[in-house]
Design a protein around this motif. Structure first.
Motif, PDB file in Angstrom:
ATOM      1  N   THR A  74     -33.394  91.103 110.890  1.00 20.89           N
ATOM      2  CA  THR A  74     -33.548  90.195 112.175  1.00 20.89           C
ATOM      3  C   THR A  74     -31.918  89.990 112.496  1.00 20.89           C
ATOM      4  O   THR A  74     -30.923  89.835 111.403  1.00 20.89           O
ATOM      5  CB  THR A  74     -33.938  89.061 112.136  1.00 20.89           C
ATOM      6  N   GLY A  75     -31.291  89.454 113.907  1.00 21.69           N
ATOM      7  CA  GLY A  75     -30.282  89.124 113.860  1.00 21.69           C
ATOM      8  C   GLY A  75     -29.547  89.694 115.048  1.00 21.69           C
ATOM      9  O   GLY A  75     -28.592  88.873 115.644  1.00 21.69           O
ATOM     10  N   GLU A  76     -30.029  90.405 116.021  1.00 20.35           N
ATOM     11  CA  GLU A  76     -29.713  90.849 117.298  1.00 20.35           C
ATOM     12  C   GLU A  76     -29.462  89.730 118.339  1.00 20.35           C
ATOM     13  O   GLU A  76     -28.876  89.786 119.133  1.00 20.35           O
ATOM     14  CB  GLU A  76     -30.293  92.011 117.737  1.00 20.35           C
ATOM     15  N   HIS A  77     -30.418  88.817 118.188  1.00 18.31           N
ATOM     16  CA  HIS A  77     -30.474  87.598 118.951  1.00 18.31           C
ATOM     17  C   HIS A  77     -30.048  86.394 118.295  1.00 18.31           C
ATOM     18  O   HIS A  77     -30.185  85.258 118.753  1.00 18.31           O
ATOM     19  CB  HIS A  77     -31.928  87.230 119.544  1.00 18.31           C
ATOM     20  N   GLY A  78     -29.214  86.479 117.054  1.00 16.47           N
ATOM     21  CA  GLY A  78     -28.551  85.418 116.520  1.00 16.47           C
ATOM     22  C   GLY A  78     -27.439  84.900 117.437  1.00 16.47           C
ATOM     23  O   GLY A  78     -26.380  86.002 117.523  1.00 16.47           O
ATOM     24  N   MET A  79     -27.231  83.644 117.681  1.00 17.99           N
ATOM     25  CA  MET A  79     -26.253  83.311 118.396  1.00 17.99           C
ATOM     26  C   MET A  79     -24.870  82.721 117.999  1.00 17.99           C
ATOM     27  O   MET A  79     -24.074  82.352 118.715  1.00 17.99           O
ATOM     28  CB  MET A  79     -26.684  82.616 119.580  1.00 17.99           C
ATOM     29  N   ASN A  80     -25.031  82.401 116.588  1.00 19.12           N
ATOM     30  CA  ASN A  80     -23.904  81.785 115.908  1.00 19.12           C
ATOM     31  C   ASN A  80     -23.957  81.814 114.428  1.00 19.12           C
ATOM     32  O   ASN A  80     -24.782  81.956 113.843  1.00 19.12           O
ATOM     33  CB  ASN A  80     -23.621  80.166 116.253  1.00 19.12           C
ATOM     34  N   ARG A  81     -22.828  81.424 113.887  1.00 18.73           N
ATOM     35  CA  ARG A  81     -22.659  81.599 112.221  1.00 18.73           C
ATOM     36  C   ARG A  81     -23.666  80.590 111.545  1.00 18.73           C
ATOM     37  O   ARG A  81     -24.053  80.878 110.344  1.00 18.73           O
ATOM     38  CB  ARG A  81     -21.331  81.496 111.933  1.00 18.73           C
ATOM     39  N   VAL A  82     -23.799  79.592 112.240  1.00 19.01           N
ATOM     40  CA  VAL A  82     -24.807  78.565 111.663  1.00 19.01           C
ATOM     41  C   VAL A  82     -26.283  79.120 111.403  1.00 19.01           C
ATOM     42  O   VAL A  82     -26.812  78.912 110.301  1.00 19.01           O
ATOM     43  CB  VAL A  82     -24.759  77.222 112.400  1.00 19.01           C
ATOM     44  N   LEU A  83     -26.746  79.800 112.246  1.00 19.78           N
ATOM     45  CA  LEU A  83     -28.096  80.399 112.424  1.00 19.78           C
ATOM     46  C   LEU A  83     -28.188  81.132 111.116  1.00 19.78           C
ATOM     47  O   LEU A  83     -28.721  81.114 110.282  1.00 19.78           O
ATOM     48  CB  LEU A  83     -28.374  80.755 113.621  1.00 19.78           C
ATOM     49  N   PHE A  84     -27.014  82.108 111.208  1.00 17.61           N
ATOM     50  CA  PHE A  84     -27.085  83.148 110.024  1.00 17.61           C
ATOM     51  C   PHE A  84     -26.905  82.392 108.775  1.00 17.61           C
ATOM     52  O   PHE A  84     -27.347  82.827 107.524  1.00 17.61           O
ATOM     53  CB  PHE A  84     -26.101  84.055 110.258  1.00 17.61           C
ATOM     54  N   LYS A  85     -26.123  81.527 108.607  1.00 18.65           N
ATOM     55  CA  LYS A  85     -25.950  80.551 107.403  1.00 18.65           C
ATOM     56  C   LYS A  85     -27.327  80.173 106.774  1.00 18.65           C
ATOM     57  O   LYS A  85     -27.490  80.317 105.687  1.00 18.65           O
ATOM     58  CB  LYS A  85     -24.817  79.570 107.649  1.00 18.65           C
ATOM     59  N   GLN A  86     -28.140  79.569 107.771  1.00 18.16           N
ATOM     60  CA  GLN A  86     -29.372  79.180 107.553  1.00 18.16           C
ATOM     61  C   GLN A  86     -30.362  80.256 106.939  1.00 18.16           C
ATOM     62  O   GLN A  86     -31.150  79.904 105.985  1.00 18.16           O
ATOM     63  CB  GLN A  86     -29.952  78.258 108.457  1.00 18.16           C
ATOM     64  N   MET A  87     -30.060  81.314 107.680  1.00 16.27           N
ATOM     65  CA  MET A  87     -31.078  82.461 107.296  1.00 16.27           C
ATOM     66  C   MET A  87     -31.030  82.926 105.699  1.00 16.27           C
ATOM     67  O   MET A  87     -31.543  83.292 105.165  1.00 16.27           O
ATOM     68  CB  MET A  87     -30.852  83.388 108.240  1.00 16.27           C
ATOM     69  N   LEU A  88     -29.562  82.916 105.382  1.00 11.98           N
ATOM     70  CA  LEU A  88     -29.050  83.372 104.348  1.00 11.98           C
ATOM     71  C   LEU A  88     -29.373  82.440 103.285  1.00 11.98           C
ATOM     72  O   LEU A  88     -29.950  82.736 102.083  1.00 11.98           O
ATOM     73  CB  LEU A  88     -27.636  83.677 104.364  1.00 11.98           C
ATOM     74  N   GLN A  89     -29.253  81.129 103.458  1.00 15.39           N
ATOM     75  CA  GLN A  89     -29.507  79.836 102.467  1.00 15.39           C
ATOM     76  C   GLN A  89     -31.050  80.002 102.230  1.00 15.39           C
ATOM     77  O   GLN A  89     -31.329  79.530 100.998  1.00 15.39           O
ATOM     78  CB  GLN A  89     -28.988  78.738 102.958  1.00 15.39           C
TER      79      GLN A  89
END
Length: 215
Positions: A74-89
């Motif tokens: 997923t990620g094409e609708h991810g809007m900032n680094r914070v969301l991706f940080k949480q997905m990874l954590q």
């Protein structure tokens, strides 16, 4: 039943050695995603893309735990680094599909690449539409040269349309992006395309909304 029919056809065409990805485009809630992916597991999908709402971090984590070894992307609708940080954590994804046009340009994108490298998650940029293939080729090159130094489990999406509108369109040969030769971000469009399609002032939009008015 229709999904099973289509996956049967896909496997008949590509065989069982090729990787087959499936995409839900966010339509399922978490229990439904788990149920459907498990029901389709016999077709050995490599990943399920956007199985649920793109900002449901814990939902993605639950899906990932339940459908392994099928990956979650997923990620094409991810809007900032914070969301991706949480997905990874939260260990919610196996493949990170950032979008060059949705994140806040290169600085934000680099932060996401570095986060993904820290957590050992491959980045497979989302592309397609107008200019995204042109944009993401540079990101994948940067990842290989300066971050991951690896092509393992990494793909970059490609859609073969609308490239004629760009002065330096991307080129794919043998399933691989060819390095661009012109300087810049490959996003410069032909002036005729800008005049016709640029929103809201292009001729196309003027024809749709009425001369001089824009919805």
């Amino acid at each position: 039943d229709d999904d099973r029919r289509r996956l049967t056809i896909a496997r008949e065409i590509i065989g069982w050695d090729a990787k087959l990805m499936i995409d839900a485009n966010q339509v399922w809630d978490v229990p439904e995603a788990i149920e459907w992916v498990r029901a389709l597991a016999e077709f050995k999908p490599h990943w399920i893309e956007e199985p649920t709402s793109p900002d449901d971090v814990l939902g993605h984590a639950a899906v990932r735990r339940a459908v392994a070894p099928i990956g979650v992307a997923t990620g094409e609708h991810g809007m900032n680094r914070v969301l991706f940080k949480q997905m990874l954590q939260a260990e919610a994804i196996d493949f990170l599909q950032l979008d060059a046009a949705r994140l806040a340009s290169v600085n934000e994108i680099i932060a996401v690449y570095l986060l993904a490298a820290k957590f050992g998650v491959p980045v497979c940029p989302h592309a397609g539409g107008v200019g995204l293939c042109e944009l993401v080729q540079h990101l994948s090159i940067f990842d290989y040269v300066a971050v991951s130094a690896s092509l393992e489990d990494r793909v970059t999406e490609y859609v073969d349309h609308l490239h004629e509108h760009f002065t330096d369109p991307c080129t794919v040969e043998g399933g691989n992006y060819v390095l661009p030769e012109a300087p810049g971000y490959s996003a410069r469009m032909h002036q005729a395309s800008v005049d016709r399609f640029a929103f809201p002032d292009g001729a196309y939009w003027a024809a749709r909304t009425g001369a001089g008015t824009h919805d």
